[in-house]
Write a protein that holds these residues in place. Structure first.
Motif, short mmCIF file in Angstrom:
data_model
loop_
_atom_site.label_atom_id
_atom_site.label_comp_id
_atom_site.label_asym_id
_atom_site.label_seq_id
_atom_site.Cartn_x
_atom_site.Cartn_y
_atom_site.Cartn_z
N ALA A 197 0.73 -1.25 0.01
CA ALA A 197 -0.06 0.10 0.03
C ALA A 197 0.74 1.22 0.03
N SER A 198 2.03 1.01 0.49
CA SER A 198 2.84 2.24 0.62
C SER A 198 3.52 2.58 -0.61
N ARG A 199 3.38 1.74 -1.55
CA ARG A 199 3.69 2.22 -2.89
C ARG A 199 2.81 3.03 -3.64
N LEU A 200 1.69 3.19 -3.05
CA LEU A 200 0.44 3.73 -3.74
C LEU A 200 0.22 5.05 -2.91
N ALA A 201 0.28 5.06 -1.67
CA ALA A 201 -0.10 6.02 -0.72
C ALA A 201 0.94 6.94 -0.28
N ASP A 202 0.40 7.98 0.12
CA ASP A 202 1.31 8.74 0.76
C ASP A 202 1.53 8.54 2.16
N VAL A 203 0.51 8.11 2.88
CA VAL A 203 0.68 7.82 4.14
C VAL A 203 -0.05 6.47 4.26
N VAL A 204 0.45 5.51 5.39
CA VAL A 204 -0.20 4.22 5.46
C VAL A 204 -0.30 3.92 7.22
N VAL A 205 -1.60 3.71 7.45
CA VAL A 205 -1.66 2.99 8.87
C VAL A 205 -1.96 1.59 9.02
N ALA A 206 -1.14 0.95 9.51
CA ALA A 206 -1.43 -0.38 9.79
C ALA A 206 -1.72 -1.07 11.34
N THR A 207 -2.70 -1.55 11.45
CA THR A 207 -2.95 -2.23 12.82
C THR A 207 -2.99 -3.60 12.78
N ASP A 208 -2.94 -3.93 13.98
CA ASP A 208 -2.87 -5.44 14.54
C ASP A 208 -3.25 -5.65 15.98
N ILE A 209 -3.93 -6.58 16.30
CA ILE A 209 -4.23 -6.90 17.77
C ILE A 209 -3.11 -7.33 18.26
N SER A 210 -2.22 -8.10 17.81
CA SER A 210 -1.17 -8.71 18.10
C SER A 210 0.32 -8.05 18.02
N GLU A 211 0.64 -7.75 19.30
CA GLU A 211 2.23 -6.85 19.26
C GLU A 211 3.19 -7.69 18.58
N ARG A 212 3.01 -9.03 18.88
CA ARG A 212 4.01 -10.06 18.07
C ARG A 212 3.91 -9.70 16.51
N ALA A 213 3.19 -9.56 15.90
CA ALA A 213 2.98 -9.36 14.38
C ALA A 213 3.17 -7.99 14.20
N LEU A 214 3.22 -6.94 15.12
CA LEU A 214 3.51 -5.65 14.58
C LEU A 214 5.18 -5.54 14.81
N ARG A 215 5.83 -6.23 15.73
CA ARG A 215 7.04 -6.31 15.56
C ARG A 215 7.79 -7.04 14.37
N PHE A 216 7.11 -7.92 13.85
CA PHE A 216 7.56 -8.56 12.52
C PHE A 216 7.37 -7.39 11.62
N ALA A 217 6.20 -6.75 11.76
CA ALA A 217 5.88 -5.69 10.62
C ALA A 217 6.89 -4.60 10.49
N ARG A 218 6.96 -4.10 11.72
CA ARG A 218 8.09 -2.81 11.82
C ARG A 218 9.23 -3.50 11.48
N PHE A 219 9.73 -4.76 11.56
CA PHE A 219 11.22 -5.22 11.30
C PHE A 219 11.18 -5.29 9.44
N ASN A 220 10.07 -5.63 9.09
CA ASN A 220 10.01 -6.05 7.55
C ASN A 220 10.07 -4.70 6.95
N ALA A 221 9.63 -3.66 7.40
CA ALA A 221 9.47 -2.44 6.87
C ALA A 221 10.80 -1.79 6.88
N ALA A 222 11.31 -1.77 8.20
CA ALA A 222 12.51 -1.36 8.20
C ALA A 222 13.84 -1.87 7.30
N LEU A 223 13.77 -3.33 7.42
CA LEU A 223 14.88 -4.25 6.52
C LEU A 223 14.76 -3.77 4.99
N ASN A 224 13.78 -3.41 4.68
CA ASN A 224 13.45 -3.09 3.30
C ASN A 224 13.36 -1.39 2.85
N GLY A 225 13.81 -1.00 4.10
CA GLY A 225 13.81 0.61 3.68
C GLY A 225 12.78 1.47 3.30
#
Length: 528
Positions: A197-225
């Motif tokens: 979605a970030s390849r189409l949008a100026d701003v992206v908000v991503a939500t999840d009920i799982s803190e564990r999932a969010l750690r993976f998501a933050r890691f993946n976004a950072a890993l790929n710049g």
């Protein structure tokens, strides 16, 4: 991933993965097409056998660690991560000793034959390359998630964070290729949908009920710049109360699961509500969170009972928004239960499988569920200042096919079809008569003849893109479509056909124009 990985370590990991050439084609080349196909069937032995005796290059080591789940020699792991360092990777929970790994994995998977397991290293996460083509072109990332059943050798944990699966790629393929201001990804999981979605949008908000999932998501976004994604913890729309978005995408935890204590509730697929309640929640909440003209795209399941059809129920939830619901598959309760019990890593022929099977069938029987539909949902909030439309978009259709994946460019096709719907929907019959149309370039005509016959017995338009629709033709519609080359207006063609076929012009127009509108809404006929 038990902790947040420091930014400086992520930079070093990226450097090491890039240095090793850890890409989709490079990994596939290591073991060849047959083993790669077997891996897609969750069978890794062919790939393991192909790497036996292979030199421990950084690429081979990474593939063994993160794709095959093997134990590798500590020296080989150190050579694969010279910038990161094993100590830092182990502190962050990405790698572990063989003893720790075996305890967590619950399996003694095959490793390098020369490795002393007491001094080996194993991956504690799945980290693999991923390549794609979307509206912005080709790209490649590395995506981290929890280890899958193929490596674990047991049922998944309930807080399992899923990597890129079939549902993920389906939703990515469906995404409309249009730039937007603000986008929302509900239930982001490992974060890949938000990254797209970030390849189409100026701003992206991503939500999840799982803190564990969010750690993976933050890691993946950072890993790929990837910047510009705001990750928020919470359930469904709760973290974005009062906010509106131009695009909402979600692969929600829509799996219909019995609400009994002995049935695992996997966070990545189970929303905790009865039946298809999670899909209802997402659909009903759309009107409060879509900006005017904004769209929501999601995958979902819906239930059929004796009293009500699944797609009719879903359409009734779409209050204040237009809808287009596409049902791609219809399963009976037994087939549905089998699919999702296996998905959790519980296999047939076991007492555990039979117990879960009973629970699923009891739940469906108690609630009167006869069938379960699976498919795609597109919702749109009408634009406040848009053109006057004749009728709102209220489209439900069944496209049950044997397709196992989303056809390439389906998002573009959906966009074209919506444009076609809107175009014909702003035209009254007089305006449509003055419009010049042409046949879309992916459309061909089929004609079938009895041997020796001069006239065809069956005629149809075949759409090469999108859903590959086949539209039956009669003589009048076939002649009309054949004349749509962008030169003549619709009314001119109809009048000429009436004279040619010796038909009443008003009657012919009355039968043709509704079908012309349908062909425009399917992107088969487009405005010249």
């Amino acid at each position: 991933m038990h902790t947040t990985v420091p930014a400086e370590l992520i930079d070093r990991i990226r450097h090491d993965l890039d240095r090793a050439g850890y890409t989709v084609p490079a990994v596939a080349e290591l073991w060849g097409e047959e083993a790669e196909a077997a891996l897609h069937r969750s069978q890794r032995l062919s790939a393991v056998r192909r790497l036996r005796g292979a030199p421990s290059t950084p690429l081979v080591t990474l593939a063994r660690l993160f794709v095959l789940g093997e134990t590798v020699a500590r020296e080989a792991a150190e050579a694969a991560f010279p910038a990161s360092g094993l100590d830092a990777l182990e502190r962050s929970g990405l790698l572990g000793s063989a003893q720790l790994g075996s305890a967590q994995l619950g399996t003694d998977s095959p490793g390098d034959g020369d490795v002393d397991l007491r001094d080996g290293v194993r991956a504690l996460i799945d980290l693999r390359p991923y390549s794609f083509i979307d509206a912005r072109g080709a790209g490649s990332w590395w995506i981290a998630s929890d280890l899958g059943e193929m490596v674990l050798g047991r049922a998944l944990d309930e807080d399992h964070v899923l990597g890129i699966g079939g549902a993920t790629t389906t939703l990515i393929g469906l995404m409309l290729p249009r730039p937007v201001g603000r986008a929302l990804d509900i239930g982001t999981g490992c974060g890949v949908q938000a990254m797209h979605a970030s390849r189409l949008a100026d701003v992206v908000v991503a939500t999840d009920i799982s803190e564990r999932a969010l750690r993976f998501a933050r890691f993946n976004a950072a890993l790929n710049g990837i910047d510009g994604i705001e990750f928020r913890h919470g359930s469904m729309y709760e973290p974005v109360a009062g906010e509106r978005f131009d695009l909402i995408v979600t692969n929600p935890p829509f799996v219909i699961t019995p609400r009994t204590a002995d049935v695992p509730a996997y966070e990545y697929r189970d929303g905790g509500l009865v039946g298809d309640g999670i899909v209802e929640l997402v659909v009903r909440g759309a009107v409060e969170h879509l900006a005017p003209g904004g769209m929501l795209q999601m995958l979902g399941n819906w239930e059929y009972t004796a009293a009500e059809a699944g797609m009719d129920r879903l359409a009734s939830w779409a209050v204040g928004v237009e809808h287009w619901v596409i049902e791609r598959e219809l399963q009976d309760p037994a087939e549905y239960a089998e699919t999702w019990i296996r998905d959790g890593g519980t296999h047939e022929g076991t007492r555990a499988f039979d117990g879960l099977y009973d629970a699923w069938l009891d739940d469906f029987e108690r609630r009167g569920v006869r069938r379960i539909g699976l498919g795609y949902v597109l919702l749109r909030r009408p634009s406040d200042d848009g053109p006057n439309r004749r009728v709102p978009l209220r489209r439900t259709e069944r496209l049950h096919t044997a397709l196992t994946s989303v056809p390439a460019g389906l998002g573009s096709h959906l966009s074209d079809a919506l444009a076609g719907w809107d175009a014909q929907n702003t035209l009254d019959d007089d305006a449509l008569r003055a419009t010049r149309l042409r046949v879309a370039p992916d459309v061909t005509e089929e004609r079938h003849y009895w041997p020796g016959a001069e006239d065809p017995t069956v005629m149809a338009l075949r759409q090469g893109a999108g859903f590959g629709r086949a539209v039956p033709l009669d003589t009048g519609l076939a002649a009309f479509v054949g004349a749509c080359d962008g030169e003549l207006a619709v009314g001119v063609i109809v009048d000429a056909l009436a004279e040619l076929l010796d038909a009443d012009a008003a009657a012919l127009e009355g039968s043709l124009l509704p079908r012309v509108r349908e062909l425009m809404a399917d992107a088969i006929l487009v405005i010249a």
